[in-house]
Design a protein around this motif. Structure first.
Motif, PDB file in Angstrom:
ATOM      1  N   UNK A  53       0.914  -1.086  -0.007  1.00  0.00           N
ATOM      2  CA  UNK A  53       0.007  -0.037  -0.249  1.00  0.00           C
ATOM      3  C   UNK A  53       0.932   1.295  -0.034  1.00  0.00           C
ATOM      4  N   UNK A  54       0.580   2.120  -0.942  1.00  0.00           N
ATOM      5  CA  UNK A  54       1.376   3.538  -0.919  1.00  0.00           C
ATOM      6  C   UNK A  54       0.551   4.725  -0.956  1.00  0.00           C
ATOM      7  N   UNK A  55       0.782   5.482  -0.268  1.00  0.00           N
ATOM      8  CA  UNK A  55      -0.021   6.831  -0.143  1.00  0.00           C
ATOM      9  C   UNK A  55       1.117   7.828  -1.030  1.00  0.00           C
ATOM     10  N   UNK A  56       0.427   8.668  -2.120  1.00  0.00           N
ATOM     11  CA  UNK A  56       1.293   9.403  -2.947  1.00  0.00           C
ATOM     12  C   UNK A  56       0.727  10.929  -2.512  1.00  0.00           C
ATOM     13  N   UNK A  57       1.457  11.751  -2.081  1.00  0.00           N
ATOM     14  CA  UNK A  57       0.926  13.122  -1.780  1.00  0.00           C
ATOM     15  C   UNK A  57       1.213  13.883  -3.099  1.00  0.00           C
ATOM     16  N   UNK A  58       0.099  14.526  -3.591  1.00  0.00           N
ATOM     17  CA  UNK A  58       0.274  14.973  -4.921  1.00  0.00           C
ATOM     18  C   UNK A  58      -0.309  16.460  -4.955  1.00  0.00           C
ATOM     19  N   UNK A  59       0.146  17.432  -5.955  1.00  0.00           N
ATOM     20  CA  UNK A  59      -0.217  18.826  -5.894  1.00  0.00           C
ATOM     21  C   UNK A  59      -0.104  19.027  -7.265  1.00  0.00           C
ATOM     22  N   UNK A  60       1.155  19.559  -7.633  1.00  0.00           N
ATOM     23  CA  UNK A  60       1.261  20.054  -8.966  1.00  0.00           C
ATOM     24  C   UNK A  60       1.041  19.096  -9.997  1.00  0.00           C
TER      25      UNK A  60
END
Length: 262
Positions: A53-60
């Motif tokens: 399980x991977x949580x990716x913090x995204x924005x741009x």
């Protein structure tokens, strides 16, 4: 025996302004090294060592990352956390946004701009210490944060804004953190997330994870083992020069794969 984390957090929200024009139309984690996006390389390596399980913090340009990685990548379940203030916050803020994942158990932490070989994660996983960071010697082509190691192999100090000139100053050897870390549930719940809450709550939203680590080591007694990866291939990609260096480092492997394919 240290339990191997099955979760990971990848910080992938930033602009990547120093990597323009490559990042004008795509986020930095999707910039390719010899045809492989930085983020896909990280996900493949996490998958290979048993993370689920991977949580990716995204924005741009978050849509591009969500499209490129989806909700499932190999055996990995992918979750996304969005920063809508990525243009005016630091990486510690992105990490704070992923706090629900952090408090749920042992966890790997990766920055989304590091291209590295799978063995680096295997070395990190093998370290018997509950909390560990992959490091390599700081060389003249590098800049940014560096760390000092204690005689016991722990990170004793974080020094920000180091350059090739820093290597000329007499003193202990400098190492570069590879931005691949492993934290225990105990440290995450007991120290790291509470300190993050305090930092963000006090308005320190522009802080970087390196500053957080320095604070945790200096003020809160976090013992972070240094996992030496001196012989392994990796590179942190902040600029076009970095990208060229990374492509050179990994060119040999790509040639091998092409020969095998034919």
């Amino acid at each position: 025996m240290t339990m191997m984390p099955t979760r990971a957090v990848i910080l992938a929200a930033g602009f990547g302004s120093r990597l323009r024009p490559f990042t004008d139309l795509r986020p930095k984690p999707l910039v390719e090294v010899n045809g492989t996006p930085i983020l896909h390389n990280a996900l493949r390596n996490l998958d290979a060592i048993g993370v689920t399980e991977v949580t990716i913090v995204v924005g741009y340009r978050k849509d591009a990352i969500e499209y490129a990685c989806g909700s499932q990548f190999g055996n990995l379940q992918i979750n996304y956390v969005e920063s809508n203030v990525f243009d005016r916050t630091g990486s510690a803020y992105s990490l704070w946004l992923a706090r629900d994942t952090l408090i749920s158990g042992d966890c790997y932490l990766l920055e989304g701009d590091v291209f590295f070989e799978e063995q680096a994660l295997r070395e990190l996983a093998r370290c018997p210490a509950p909390n560990a960071a992959a490091v390599a010697p700081f060389d003249a082509a590098m800049e940014g944060s560096a760390v000092i190691l204690s005689d016991e192999g722990l990170i004793s100090e974080v020094r920000l804004k180091q350059t090739a000139e820093s290597l000329l100053v007499p003193g202990p050897a400098l190492f570069k953190t590879m931005n691949l870390l492993r934290f225990s549930a105990t440290a995450l719940r007991g120290v790291i997330v509470p300190v993050l809450n305090d930092m963000i709550g006090s308005g320190a939203t522009k802080a970087y994870t390196e500053e957080l680590l320095g604070h945790l080591i200096d003020r809160h007694g976090l013992q972070l083992a240094a996992v030496r990866c001196d012989e392994l291939r990796w590179y942190e990609i902040d600029s076009a020069d970095d990208l060229r260096i990374a492509e050179g480092i990994f060119a040999e492997e790509r040639g091998l794969q092409l020969r095998v394919a034919h």
